[in-house]
Design an enzyme around this catalytic site. Structure first.
Site, PDB file in Angstrom:
ATOM      1  CE1 TYR A 144      -3.152  -2.861   0.040  1.00 23.78           C
ATOM      2  CE2 TYR A 144      -3.931  -2.151   2.083  1.00 23.78           C
ATOM      3  CZ  TYR A 144      -4.069  -2.766   1.042  1.00 23.78           C
ATOM      4  OH  TYR A 144      -4.990  -3.683   1.039  1.00 23.78           O
ATOM      5  CE  LYS A 194       0.489 -17.518  -3.511  1.00 21.37           C
ATOM      6  NZ  LYS A 194      -0.399 -19.028  -3.277  1.00 21.37           N
ATOM      7  CG  ASP A 226      -2.797 -20.062  -1.542  1.00 19.06           C
ATOM      8  OD1 ASP A 226      -2.057 -19.857  -0.568  1.00 19.06           O
ATOM      9  OD2 ASP A 226      -2.321 -20.594  -2.648  1.00 19.06           O
ATOM     10  CG  ASP A 250      -7.343  -4.386   3.679  1.00 19.54           C
ATOM     11  OD1 ASP A 250      -8.372  -4.578   4.263  1.00 19.54           O
ATOM     12  OD2 ASP A 250      -7.156  -3.760   2.738  1.00 19.54           O
ATOM     13  CG  ASP A 254     -12.497  -6.476   5.704  1.00 16.71           C
ATOM     14  OD1 ASP A 254     -12.444  -6.015   6.828  1.00 16.71           O
ATOM     15  OD2 ASP A 254     -12.650  -5.701   4.811  1.00 16.71           O
TER      16      ASP A 254
END
Ligand code: NAD
Length: 364
Positions: A144, A194, A226, A250, A254
């Site tokens: 970000y 990852k 994943d 993030d 959520d």
């Protein structure tokens, strides 16, 4: 008697309504546990744009700098959605506060309360299996913020690019936060990355393993993002602390919010290395229900409890609030969004839920 100054930034939408209940709860525990909180309220968000011309006025920032902690409500709403991106409440106030105070450590607890397991979209046997996760998300670096980012070229050759970047120091400090948090919970850290594809994730894994050697009593496991998101719906009870980079956190936080079934229950904390922090509900300003007196105040009240626990070190008072909330929910004193359609007539107002929590605070 210890004294602490709090900058109160109630903001827009349901922010002021739920903040009122959180301040009532704080006032009860401060007399009960003999500490003093001095509040100063400052404008922020859309309200500040309307009254002061900008989402984060200078006196608000100065007030936050002078305080021991920031208790934040929520900001934004359709009225300000058409402003240029940089002037909109979330970017101009929330992101600015996070970067100004280097609030790199974002803590988002997500718990399925037994009495509210029916709200979870997960199968009952999964939802009832002791789901209590703390997502520790790195908040001020990663993709970000990494440079360069931009767009270049023309026509079909136009390229857009972002940069995912982490330093060892940035990984080390967020990893420490996760291990310390786990040591106060169920002693397990799941680091999400990852590493099979991303170089940043390989450095992430290396440093997390280094930090783990300082915490031999904490179990460490690594999961690819994943797999982590799949495991969260298949068996969320297996997790304690989930340590995530900015982007993965993030997504994961959520997903955790969704599996609990109510935004109105979830608090969050964003903290810097000195322990200074901003505490706010995980949800937004809920403009659809603002002013109706039906917003759930629990997330704001639990955010106040996180402030006591994480920034002010007032653990007993924080426990008292958490227990009062737990009792309130298990006694079925609930706002409408937590009730099935055929029981909406039993819904309590924001004030009713606040009153009940206050009565529990005094009793326990
Ligand atoms: P939202 O979280 O405000 O609302 C989503 C849904 O959840 C709505 O139906 C709302 O009524 C419900 N809800 C949220 N909190 C609740 C509570 N305490 N009690 C009962 N129901 C509750 O998300 P949104 O609608 O996507 O965003 C609304 C505004 O909030 C937007 O302007 C957005 O930019 C802003 N926002 C602010 C923050 C923040 O201040 N940190 C975070 C997210 C969104």
């Amino acid at each position: 008697m210890s004294k602490h100054s709090i900058a109160v930034l109630a903001g827009d939408g349901i922010g002021p309504e739920v903040m009122e209940q959180a301040l009532r709860a704080l006032s009860v525990v401060s007399s009960k546990y003999d500490f003093e909180l001095a509040y100063k309220e400052y404008p922020v968000g859309g309200f500040a744009i309307d009254t002061c011309g900008e989402a984060l006025p200078k006196e608000t920032l100065a007030g936050c700098e002078a305080a021991d902690a920031i208790l934040f409500g929520s900001i934004g709403g359709p009225k300000w959605d058409t402003l240029p991106l940089d002037l909109r409440p979330e970017r101009a106030a929330l992101l600015k506060l996070r970067s100004h105070f280097d609030l790199f450590s974002n803590l988002r607890p997500a718990k399925i309360y037994e009495s509210l397991a029916h709200l979870s979209p997960l199968r009952p046997d999964i939802a009832k299996n002791n789901v209590d996760v703390l997502v520790v998300r790195e908040l001020t670096s990663g993709i970000y913020f990494g440079q360069p980012k931009g767009i270049e070229g023309e026509g079909e050759q136009t390229n857009a690019f972002d940069t995912m970047r982490y330093s060892k120091a940035e990984i080390r400090r967020i990893a420490k936060t996760a291990f310390i948090a786990a040591s106060k919970r169920k002693n397990k850290v799941t680091s999400v990355d990852k590493a099979n594809v991303l170089v940043t994730s390989r450095l992430w894994r290396e440093i997390v393993e280094e930090v783990a050697t300082d915490y031999p009593d904490i179990e460490l496991e690594h999961l690819y993002i994943d797999n982590a998101t799949m495991q969260l719906v298949a068996n969320p009870g297996q997790f304690d602390v989930m340590l995530c980079s900015n982007l993965f956190g993030d997504i994961v936080s959520d997903e955790c919010a969704m599996i609990t079934g109510s935004m109105g229950l979830l608090p969050s904390a964003s903290i810097n290395e000195a322990g200074f922090g901003m505490f706010e509900p995980a949800g937004g300003s809920a403009p659809d229900i603002a002013g109706l007196g039906i917003a759930n105040p629990v997330a704001q009240i639990l955010s106040a409890s996180m402030m006591l626990r994480h920034s002010l070190n007032l653990t007993e008072a924080a426990d008292c609030i958490d227990n009062a909330v737990l009792k309130t929910l298990s006694d079925g004193v609930l706002t409408g969004e937590l009730l099935p359609a055929d029981q909406k007539q039993n819904a309590k107002s924001t004030q009713d839920v606040g009153d009940y929590i206050i009565s529990q605070l005094s009793e326990h």
